[in-house]
Scaffold this motif. Structure first.
Motif, PDB file in Angstrom:
ATOM      1  N   LEU A  23     -23.801  -2.382  23.704  1.00 37.51           N
ATOM      2  CA  LEU A  23     -24.025  -0.981  23.360  1.00 37.51           C
ATOM      3  C   LEU A  23     -22.812  -0.167  23.812  1.00 37.51           C
ATOM      4  O   LEU A  23     -22.253  -0.418  24.880  1.00 37.51           O
ATOM      5  CB  LEU A  23     -25.270  -0.444  24.066  1.00 37.51           C
ATOM      6  CG  LEU A  23     -26.592  -1.166  23.791  1.00 37.51           C
ATOM      7  CD1 LEU A  23     -27.730  -0.397  24.454  1.00 37.51           C
ATOM      8  CD2 LEU A  23     -26.850  -1.308  22.300  1.00 37.51           C
ATOM      9  N   MET A  24     -22.429   0.802  23.020  1.00 37.58           N
ATOM     10  CA  MET A  24     -21.339   1.737  23.339  1.00 37.58           C
ATOM     11  C   MET A  24     -20.142   1.058  24.018  1.00 37.58           C
ATOM     12  O   MET A  24     -19.789   1.376  25.148  1.00 37.58           O
ATOM     13  CB  MET A  24     -21.872   2.839  24.258  1.00 37.58           C
ATOM     14  CG  MET A  24     -21.803   4.196  23.593  1.00 37.58           C
ATOM     15  SD  MET A  24     -22.085   5.573  24.721  1.00 37.58           S
ATOM     16  CE  MET A  24     -23.820   5.452  25.081  1.00 37.58           C
TER      17      MET A  24
ATOM     18  N   GLU B 181     -17.145   1.495  23.715  1.00 39.66           N
ATOM     19  CA  GLU B 181     -16.040   2.404  24.068  1.00 39.66           C
ATOM     20  C   GLU B 181     -16.145   2.923  25.503  1.00 39.66           C
ATOM     21  O   GLU B 181     -15.184   3.453  26.031  1.00 39.66           O
ATOM     22  CB  GLU B 181     -15.926   3.552  23.060  1.00 39.66           C
ATOM     23  CG  GLU B 181     -17.162   4.376  22.781  1.00 39.66           C
ATOM     24  CD  GLU B 181     -18.116   3.761  21.771  1.00 39.66           C
ATOM     25  OE1 GLU B 181     -18.534   2.602  21.968  1.00 39.66           O
ATOM     26  OE2 GLU B 181     -18.486   4.445  20.805  1.00 39.66           O
ATOM     27  N   MET B 182     -17.291   2.731  26.135  1.00 39.10           N
ATOM     28  CA  MET B 182     -17.413   3.153  27.533  1.00 39.10           C
ATOM     29  C   MET B 182     -16.822   2.103  28.482  1.00 39.10           C
ATOM     30  O   MET B 182     -16.725   2.335  29.683  1.00 39.10           O
ATOM     31  CB  MET B 182     -18.881   3.416  27.887  1.00 39.10           C
ATOM     32  CG  MET B 182     -19.416   4.685  27.276  1.00 39.10           C
ATOM     33  SD  MET B 182     -18.671   6.142  28.041  1.00 39.10           S
ATOM     34  CE  MET B 182     -18.132   7.021  26.588  1.00 39.10           C
TER      35      MET B 182
END
Ligand code: SF4
Ligand code: SF4
Ligand code: SF4
Lengths: 315, 247
Positions: B196-197, B199-200
């Motif tokens: 999930l996500m 880019e974090m």
């Protein structure tokens, strides 16, 4: 992000306090101001009171204030811990400065060293405060290289206005005290405007599609929230000021923080004692209001990426 | 110590969540709450539990999303609990050392006795996996059920997280994602499990298995049988019903 009043008060009061101590230390250190003990007593006690009140207020929002000492232990990784350590270290040169200035009436030798270390440690502490926010990738508007420098510049600028007010009360305001305040405010204004520009035009870092990984089907919309009532995440992270209010509040910040104070400070140098002091008071009050709105907005405008799971489209 | 373990943990325990099979029943959230209300982080405080605006600590929350539009739109039920990230920002921001990641199995935990309740870790987590207990004044989060998975008083089959044990659709899988030959790692490889996500840059341990393509046409749903009025059993039923409606 939810703007907690204790944090707004902590960051603005300690920024102002450190700014005041730093500017005063530079003035006596450089010999721009005679080391008059009464003036030193007032400047240092106000500065220390503001810094200490700020630190205490930051512990009010803790779940367990009695364990706050533990927060000094993780300076290797945590900016919050580093800030605590720096804040405590900063008391040392301030105490030295106070000893020389107020007790001996002379800032020389080791006390001069203390005077020069005061702005350094003050700036380091405020930088750490800024980095607490700037280190959080999950809040893209805070994870910005200008954020810690904004904290430092605003602390210095508000402190310089405070310093100008105190010296004006002693009839000792001059071009230098006014010049530092005006320059500080203008520098902070430039940084703040650049920061607003940058966050307003930045591309989103994450979207509802990347948060869920469901972007392959198209646009992702919440159908059913996990619970029937708002939860901790929504209350703490979900706060967001309406865009039109944010615009208005930014304008108020520009006027109260960056327009009225430098004008009043500059005029105060040319006015007589009473009018000059009155203008310095107006500048300080305006700065006080402006910095509170600026800090409130800093929180209220920040969008946390967790809100992508709760209906926000991009952050 | 809130610095992350220097070496990647030899074991990386975590969950693999199958978005294709999850039916959105919330059983895992309920069983998580049930087990953990008596476990490591007990109690999981609830305020106004039977009132109009109940509020309390949950380690696992089930969202439901609509994705896409028209015939290709999907409804996806989406459970979310701590992802036990390798590069956990919630750990490094903690000023007290209360939050830590175990070097032995990668589980991210909060040591309540050290937590000052500054909430910074919950701000640092992109996934909303940490919830503050206002009553206890400390931060709480998914423990990956350490008090089940290592619990020698339980039967071996029960040494899995409560959410995994209870899922009626077997949409939650527990195992060692550090071992490429484990069942969970194979599942991730076969089904294209994702982060999930990303880019974090948290490098989550937990993976999500994507929704499968819709099955249509050949091999999919059979066409409906024609209820022909011409004869046979269905024709007779059709005539009977048509007559009945004429009455
Ligand atoms: S999901 Fe959040 S709480 Fe869990 S390890 Fe990752 S960052 Fe930390
Ligand atoms: S709330 Fe507790 S666990 Fe979280 S960062 Fe603060 S002290 Fe650490
Ligand atoms: S692993 Fe345990 S604590 Fe974590 S979500 Fe599942 S049941 Fe809850």
């Amino acid at each position: 992000m939810h703007p907690a009043y204790s944090i707004i008060f902590f960051t603005t009061a300690s920024g102002l306090g450190y700014g005041l101590l730093a500017v005063a230390a530079v003035f006596v250190g450089a010999g721009w101001l005679p080391a008059v003990p009464e003036l030193g007593a007032i400047v240092i006690s106000v500065g220390v009171a503001l810094v200490t009140a700020g630190l205490l207020s930051s512990t009010f929002h803790l779940g367990h204030p009695e364990r706050a000492w533990r927060a000094l232990s993780q300076f290797r990784s945590s900016w919050l811990s580093r800030e605590g350590v720096a804040a405590i270290l900063a008391y040392v040169p301030v105490a030295g400065l106070a000893w020389g200035w107020v007790w001996l009436g002379e800032v020389a030798g080791v006390w001069l060293l203390a005077a020069w270390l005061t702005p350094v440690l003050a700036a380091v502490t405020v930088y750490c405060t800024g980095m607490i926010y700037a280190s959080l990738k999950a809040i893209p508007r805070w994870h910005h290289p200008l954020v810690p420098w904004l904290y430092v510049a605003l602390g210095l600028a508000t402190g310089a206005v405070g310093f100008h007010l105190v010296v004006a009360m002693f009839g000792a305001a001059n071009m230098r005290s006014a010049g530092v305040a005006v320059a500080g405010l203008l520098a902070a204004a430039v940084l703040k405007i650049a920061y607003w520009r940058s966050i307003d035009t930045a591309d989103p870092v994450a979207t509802a599609e990347t948060a869920t990984g469901l972007g392959g089907f198209g646009d992702v919309r919440p159908l059913d929230p996990p619970h029937t009532a708002p939860n901790y995440l929504q209350k703490e992270m979900g706060y967001r000021v309406a865009r039109k209010h944010a615009r208005k509040l930014r304008k108020i910040t520009l006027v109260t923080l960056f327009a009225i104070p430098p004008i009043c400070v500059a005029l105060s140098v040319f006015a007589g004692f009473f009018l000059g002091a009155a203008l310095a008071v107006i500048a300080a009050l305006s700065v006080g209001l402006g910095i509170l709105i600026e800090r409130w907005l800093f929180f209220a405008e920040a969008v946390h990426v967790v809100t992508l799971y709760y209906g926000e489209k991009a952050a | 110590m809130t610095s992350l373990p220097a070496q990647p943990a030899p074991k990386r325990l975590g969950l693999v969540i199958d978005l294709d099979t999850c039916v959105g029943c919330h059983a895992c959230a309920v069983n998580c709450k049930e087990w953990n209300a008596g476990g490591y982080h007990a109690p999981l405080t609830d305020f106004d539990p039977y009132g109009a605006a109940p509020d309390g600590v949950w380690f696992n929350r089930i969202h439901s999303y609509e994705a896409g539009s028209g015939a290709d739109a999907r409804v996806v039920h989406f459970p979310k609990s701590c992802l036990h990230c390798d590069n956990a920002p919630c750990v490094t921001v903690c000023p007290t050392g209360a939050s830590y990641k175990r070097g032995s199995d990668g589980i991210v935990l909060v040591e309540e006795d050290k937590c000052i309740g500054c909430k910074l870790c919950s701000w640092a987590c992109p996934y909303g996996a940490r919830e503050f207990d206002t009553d206890a004044g400390v931060m709480k989060k998914c423990t990956l059920c350490i008090d089940r998975i290592y619990n020698e008083n339980l039967e071996e089959v029960d040494r899995v997280p409560a959410c995994v044990a209870t899922c009626p659709a077997s949409a939650r899988h527990f195992g060692d994602l550090g071992d490429p030959d484990s069942d969970v790692s194979r599942l991730v490889a076969e089904r294209g499990g994702y982060d999930l996500m990303p880019e974090m840059e948290c490098a989550p341990t937990n993976k999500y298995l994507p929704v499968r393509d819709k099955q249509t046409g050949a091999g999919g749903t059979l066409p409906l049988e024609d209820a022909s009025p011409e004869g046979g059993f269905l024709g007779w039923v059709d005539r009977l019903l048509s007559d009945a409606s004429a009455v």
